[in-house]
Write a protein that holds these residues in place. Structure first.
Motif, PDB file in Angstrom:
ATOM      1  N   THR A   1     -46.333 -17.858 -23.015  1.00 40.31           N
ATOM      2  CA  THR A   1     -44.960 -17.683 -21.314  1.00 40.31           C
ATOM      3  C   THR A   1     -45.177 -19.497 -22.335  1.00 40.31           C
ATOM      4  O   THR A   1     -44.202 -19.974 -20.834  1.00 40.31           O
ATOM      5  CB  THR A   1     -46.062 -17.779 -20.214  1.00 40.31           C
ATOM      6  OG1 THR A   1     -47.427 -18.155 -20.674  1.00 40.31           O
ATOM      7  CG2 THR A   1     -46.256 -16.144 -20.171  1.00 40.31           C
ATOM      8  N   GLY A   2     -45.151 -19.360 -23.529  1.00 43.85           N
ATOM      9  CA  GLY A   2     -44.664 -21.355 -23.592  1.00 43.85           C
ATOM     10  C   GLY A   2     -45.346 -22.070 -22.433  1.00 43.85           C
ATOM     11  O   GLY A   2     -44.062 -23.234 -22.454  1.00 43.85           O
ATOM     12  N   THR A   3     -46.341 -22.113 -22.116  1.00 41.83           N
ATOM     13  CA  THR A   3     -47.052 -23.202 -21.808  1.00 41.83           C
ATOM     14  C   THR A   3     -48.534 -23.476 -22.117  1.00 41.83           C
ATOM     15  O   THR A   3     -48.991 -22.746 -23.421  1.00 41.83           O
ATOM     16  CB  THR A   3     -47.427 -22.982 -20.265  1.00 41.83           C
ATOM     17  OG1 THR A   3     -47.586 -24.116 -19.587  1.00 41.83           O
ATOM     18  CG2 THR A   3     -48.168 -21.801 -19.787  1.00 41.83           C
ATOM     19  N   ASN A   4     -48.565 -24.963 -21.923  1.00 42.52           N
ATOM     20  CA  ASN A   4     -50.144 -25.371 -22.826  1.00 42.52           C
ATOM     21  C   ASN A   4     -51.289 -25.195 -21.788  1.00 42.52           C
ATOM     22  O   ASN A   4     -52.677 -25.379 -21.884  1.00 42.52           O
ATOM     23  CB  ASN A   4     -49.962 -26.267 -23.639  1.00 42.52           C
ATOM     24  CG  ASN A   4     -49.458 -25.866 -24.643  1.00 42.52           C
ATOM     25  OD1 ASN A   4     -49.969 -24.819 -25.373  1.00 42.52           O
ATOM     26  ND2 ASN A   4     -48.345 -27.066 -25.252  1.00 42.52           N
TER      27      ASN A   4
ATOM     28  N   GLY B   1     -42.387 -15.632 -10.294  1.00 43.09           N
ATOM     29  CA  GLY B   1     -42.373 -15.433 -11.956  1.00 43.09           C
ATOM     30  C   GLY B   1     -43.142 -16.094 -12.935  1.00 43.09           C
ATOM     31  O   GLY B   1     -42.102 -16.819 -13.921  1.00 43.09           O
ATOM     32  N   VAL B   2     -44.568 -17.113 -12.054  1.00 42.44           N
ATOM     33  CA  VAL B   2     -45.018 -17.240 -12.811  1.00 42.44           C
ATOM     34  C   VAL B   2     -46.596 -16.731 -13.427  1.00 42.44           C
ATOM     35  O   VAL B   2     -46.657 -15.560 -12.533  1.00 42.44           O
ATOM     36  CB  VAL B   2     -45.828 -18.622 -12.162  1.00 42.44           C
ATOM     37  CG1 VAL B   2     -44.546 -19.941 -12.074  1.00 42.44           C
ATOM     38  CG2 VAL B   2     -46.688 -18.392 -11.183  1.00 42.44           C
TER      39      VAL B   2
ATOM     40  N   ASN C   1     -37.564  -8.315 -10.142  1.00 41.57           N
ATOM     41  CA  ASN C   1     -36.932  -9.809 -12.104  1.00 41.57           C
ATOM     42  C   ASN C   1     -37.877  -8.841 -13.145  1.00 41.57           C
ATOM     43  O   ASN C   1     -37.970  -9.809 -13.914  1.00 41.57           O
ATOM     44  CB  ASN C   1     -36.594 -11.428 -11.111  1.00 41.57           C
ATOM     45  CG  ASN C   1     -35.994 -11.161  -9.946  1.00 41.57           C
ATOM     46  OD1 ASN C   1     -35.170 -10.816  -9.580  1.00 41.57           O
ATOM     47  ND2 ASN C   1     -36.735 -12.205  -9.228  1.00 41.57           N
ATOM     48  N   GLY C   2     -37.857  -7.582 -12.748  1.00 36.30           N
ATOM     49  CA  GLY C   2     -38.607  -7.542 -14.465  1.00 36.30           C
ATOM     50  C   GLY C   2     -40.605  -7.458 -14.521  1.00 36.30           C
ATOM     51  O   GLY C   2     -40.324  -8.146 -15.428  1.00 36.30           O
ATOM     52  N   TYR C   3     -41.070  -8.676 -13.182  1.00 38.93           N
ATOM     53  CA  TYR C   3     -42.075  -8.822 -12.967  1.00 38.93           C
ATOM     54  C   TYR C   3     -43.531  -8.054 -13.517  1.00 38.93           C
ATOM     55  O   TYR C   3     -43.385  -6.730 -13.383  1.00 38.93           O
ATOM     56  CB  TYR C   3     -42.644  -9.359 -12.041  1.00 38.93           C
ATOM     57  CG  TYR C   3     -43.852 -10.319 -12.575  1.00 38.93           C
ATOM     58  CD1 TYR C   3     -43.398 -11.908 -12.719  1.00 38.93           C
ATOM     59  CD2 TYR C   3     -45.010  -9.797 -12.468  1.00 38.93           C
ATOM     60  CE1 TYR C   3     -45.471 -12.210 -12.282  1.00 38.93           C
ATOM     61  CE2 TYR C   3     -46.196 -10.718 -11.850  1.00 38.93           C
ATOM     62  CZ  TYR C   3     -46.297 -11.785 -12.435  1.00 38.93           C
ATOM     63  OH  TYR C   3     -47.194 -13.155 -12.239  1.00 38.93           O
TER      64      TYR C   3
ATOM     65  N   LEU D   1     -47.154 -11.253 -15.711  1.00 39.44           N
ATOM     66  CA  LEU D   1     -46.200 -11.270 -16.947  1.00 39.44           C
ATOM     67  C   LEU D   1     -45.060 -11.363 -16.826  1.00 39.44           C
ATOM     68  O   LEU D   1     -44.466 -10.239 -16.148  1.00 39.44           O
ATOM     69  CB  LEU D   1     -46.141 -10.860 -17.723  1.00 39.44           C
ATOM     70  CG  LEU D   1     -47.939 -11.126 -18.155  1.00 39.44           C
ATOM     71  CD1 LEU D   1     -48.313  -9.948 -19.710  1.00 39.44           C
ATOM     72  CD2 LEU D   1     -48.056 -12.114 -18.981  1.00 39.44           C
ATOM     73  N   PRO D   2     -44.006 -13.006 -16.278  1.00 41.67           N
ATOM     74  CA  PRO D   2     -43.173 -12.765 -15.643  1.00 41.67           C
ATOM     75  C   PRO D   2     -41.613 -11.989 -17.314  1.00 41.67           C
ATOM     76  O   PRO D   2     -42.548 -11.639 -18.066  1.00 41.67           O
ATOM     77  CB  PRO D   2     -41.955 -14.928 -15.367  1.00 41.67           C
ATOM     78  CG  PRO D   2     -43.740 -14.519 -16.414  1.00 41.67           C
ATOM     79  CD  PRO D   2     -44.974 -13.654 -16.724  1.00 41.67           C
TER      80      PRO D   2
END
Length: 256
Positions: free
Chosen positions: A54-57, A148-149, A230-232, A252-253
Motif C-alpha cells: 500500500t506504499g506507506t510506512n 480506500g485505506v 471501487n475494487g476494495y 486492501l484498496p
C-alpha cells in the motif's frame, strides 16, 4: 471446529466505573503476557507486506488502550521495514511510558467510525474488533473501505468450547505465575491477586467474554459482504505459528 454462539456480554475493562486499581491490575497482567510471549511477532511479516503493497510506512493503531503489542512488535517489524512508525489512538487516550522509538500516542480522542482525515496509513486493531457489536464493527470496516485505506485486524481469542475450557483451567494459574514478573512490585497487586483474588477472577471473566465475543472468519465474511466498492478487497482466515492461533481480517484498496 464447532463454534459457540456469539454472545456480546459485558467486559469489566469496558466499564468506566471499574476501580482504577483493578483496571491497572488487569492491564498490567495483559502487558506482561504480551511482552513475554510476543504472540503478534508472528504477524510482523504480514504487516510488512501490507505496508509495501500500500506504499506507506505509517500504521494507525485503533483501540490502542495502553499500547497493545507494539513494545515488541514494532522493533520486530523494523528489522525488515526500518522506516515503519506507529500512531496509537483510542477513544479514551492513555499515554504510557516505555514505548519504543517510532511509536507515538495521539492524545486526543479518536472514534474508530469517524477517523480524522490526517490519520493516514495502514489501520490496525489488536484484540479490538470483538469489543464492537456487528453493526458497529461493520461501520468501522465500511469507513476503511469507503476511504480506500488498508486495515488489518487480529484476534488471539477463539469462540470454541475447547478454548473456553482451557481458559477456565489455566487463566488463574497464569495470573499467579506472571504477577511476580510485573514491575514495580505493588502491595495492592499482591493482596488482590493472592490473598483476595479479585484480579484473577476479573481477568478470567473478561477472557471468557472476549472469546464469546470473537468474530470467526465466517463472521468476518458476513461483516464485510458488500463492502467492496471501487475494487476494495477483503481476506480473512487463521494464522498459526509457534502454537498460537490468530484470526485475521485484511482489507486492501485497489492497487494504484
Amino acid at each position: 471446529m464447532r463454534l459457540l454462539p456469539r454472545l456480546h456480554l459485558f467486559e469489566f475493562l469496558d466499564q468506566p466505573w471499574l476501580p482504577a486499581l483493578l483496571r491497572r491490575g488487569e492491564v498490567d497482567y495483559l502487558h506482561i503476557v504480551l511482552d513475554r510471549t510476543r504472540p503478534y511477532d508472528a504477524v510482523a511479516p504480514q504487516l510488512g507486506d501490507l505496508l509495501r503493497m500500500t506504499g506507506t510506512n505509517r500504521i494507525i493503531d485503533l483501540c490502542s488502550g495502553t499500547g497493545g503489542p507494539w513494545r515488541t512488535l514494532l522493533p520486530t517489524l523494523r528489522k525488515a521495514n526500518p522506516e515503519a512508525e506507529v500512531v496509537l489512538t483510542d477513544l479514551h487516550p492513555t499515554p504510557v511510558p516505555g514505548l519504543p522509538e517510532g511509536v507515538q500516542y495521539r492524545d486526543t480522542p479518536v472514534d474508530v467510525t469517524r477517523i480524522p482525515e490526517e490519520l493516514t496509513g495502514l489501520r490496525t486493531l489488536f484484540e479490538g474488533l470483538h469489543h464492537f457489536r456487528p453493526k458497529q464493527a461493520r461501520a468501522l470496516l465500511a469507513d476503511a473501505a469507503t476511504r480506500g485505506v488498508p486495515i488489518a485486524a487480529f484476534e488471539l481469542t477463539q469462540r470454541s468450547l475447547p478454548y473456553v475450557l482451557i481458559q477456565l483451567l489455566l487463566i488463574i494459574p497464569l495470573v499467579w505465575g506472571f504477577t511476580p514478573l510485573i514491575r514495580p512490585v505493588r502491595w495492592w497487586r499482591l493482596l488482590l491477586t493472592y490473598l483476595v483474588p479479585i484480579i484473577p477472577l476479573l481477568i478470567l471473566w473478561d477472557g471468557i467474554v472476549s472469546s464469546l465475543r470473537t468474530y470467526a472468519p465466517e463472521d468476518l465474511e458476513e461483516l464485510t459482504e458488500g463492502l467492496d466498492a471501487n475494487g476494495y478487497r477483503w481476506h480473512s482466515g487463521v494464522h498459526r505459528a509457534q502454537g498460537m492461533t490468530i484470526t485475521y481480517l485484511l482489507g486492501l484498496p485497489r492497487p494504484r
